[in-house]
Design an enzyme around this catalytic site. Structure first.
Site, PDB file in Angstrom:
ATOM      1  N   TYR A   1       1.164  -1.139  -0.083  1.00 48.40           N
ATOM      2  CA  TYR A   1       0.302  -0.079  -0.269  1.00 48.40           C
ATOM      3  C   TYR A   1       0.431   1.011  -0.141  1.00 48.40           C
ATOM      4  CZ  TYR A   1      -3.822  -2.687   1.344  1.00 48.40           C
ATOM      5  OH  TYR A   1      -4.588  -4.375   1.904  1.00 48.40           O
ATOM      6  N   CYS A   2       2.326   1.247   1.022  1.00 43.35           N
ATOM      7  CA  CYS A   2       2.694   2.620   1.117  1.00 43.35           C
ATOM      8  C   CYS A   2       3.632   3.181  -0.322  1.00 43.35           C
ATOM      9  CB  CYS A   2       3.737   1.896   1.947  1.00 43.35           C
ATOM     10  SG  CYS A   2       3.408   1.942   3.867  1.00 43.35           S
TER      11      CYS A   2
END
Length: 223
Positions: free
Chosen positions: A90-91
């Site tokens: 997600y990062c």
């Protein structure tokens, strides 16, 4: 496609147990429990918010250069994103989305940095993997994250899961403590005032990078 739509699509496949992750429902339930408990703790509301003063910091980028928030603010507004590390998909998607609008940030007179607790070697991996042209800073022991009110300790049951998944945070971060920052975005005006703050204990939720541009314009008005 918006950043959140990409995140939601990835999350749907991940939580459905599709390859290459093949995550069993029991492990997904552990992750959901940890997120729900972090939300319920109210930690996000206790983090620094718009209107407060941003702590000054000096951290190493991926190449060992010392990057000072004070020096960056002399040039104009500063946008900051706190993220968990290169191991977090997600990062990585958020970093890629920020890179896609980097020229817009620069055109608005702002600098952009990303901060994580990972080592410089892992920050270099972030830069290579995501083709980034903005500084990735290493925040040992999540010290700067703590100053912003973002650092939290992982519960024992989540540490057990991370160990099972070989997600060795002490090795990633060169830090025996099992702590992470809540993902967060800030825009800081040249006088050090936070004009935009978005802190979300649910790491699968991220704002659109362009949402920071109006705050950057407000920050310029304070200069």
């Amino acid at each position: 496609m918006s950043l959140q739509m990409k995140l939601d699509a990835f999350k749907a496949d991940f939580e459905a147990g599709k390859p290459p992750y093949n995550m069993p429902p029991t492990d997904i339930a552990v992750m959901h429990r940890a997120t729900a408990e972090l939300i319920a703790s109210g930690a996000a509301q206790r983090a620094l918010q718009a209107g407060g003063k941003a702590p000054a910091f000096t951290l190493d980028d991926a190449d060992g250069n010392r990057i000072s928030s004070v020096e960056l603010l002399k040039k104009g507004p500063l946008a900051i994103t706190f993220y968990r590390g290169v191991w977090c998909p997600y990062c990585n998607m958020e970093l890629q989305a920020l890179q896609a609008v980097l020229d817009d940030f620069y055109a608005a007179g702002a600098s952009l940095v990303a901060i994580s607790p990972q080592t410089r070697a892992n920050s270099r991996k972030s830069v290579r993997q995501n083709k980034l042209a903005f500084p990735i800073l290493s925040d040992g022991e999540n010290s700067v994250a703590a100053a912003f009110g973002l650092r939290f300790a992982l519960p024992d049951y989540l540490i057990d899961l991370y160990k099972k998944l070989k997600n060795d945070l002490p090795a990633f971060n060169d830090d025996p403590g099992w702590t992470l920052p809540m993902p967060a975005r800030y825009v800081v005006a040249p006088d050090g005032t936070i004009v935009y703050a978005e802190v979300n204990p649910d790491y699968t939720r991220r704002p659109e990078p362009r949402d920071l541009l109006p705050a950057i314009r407000r920050a310029n008005d304070r200069a």
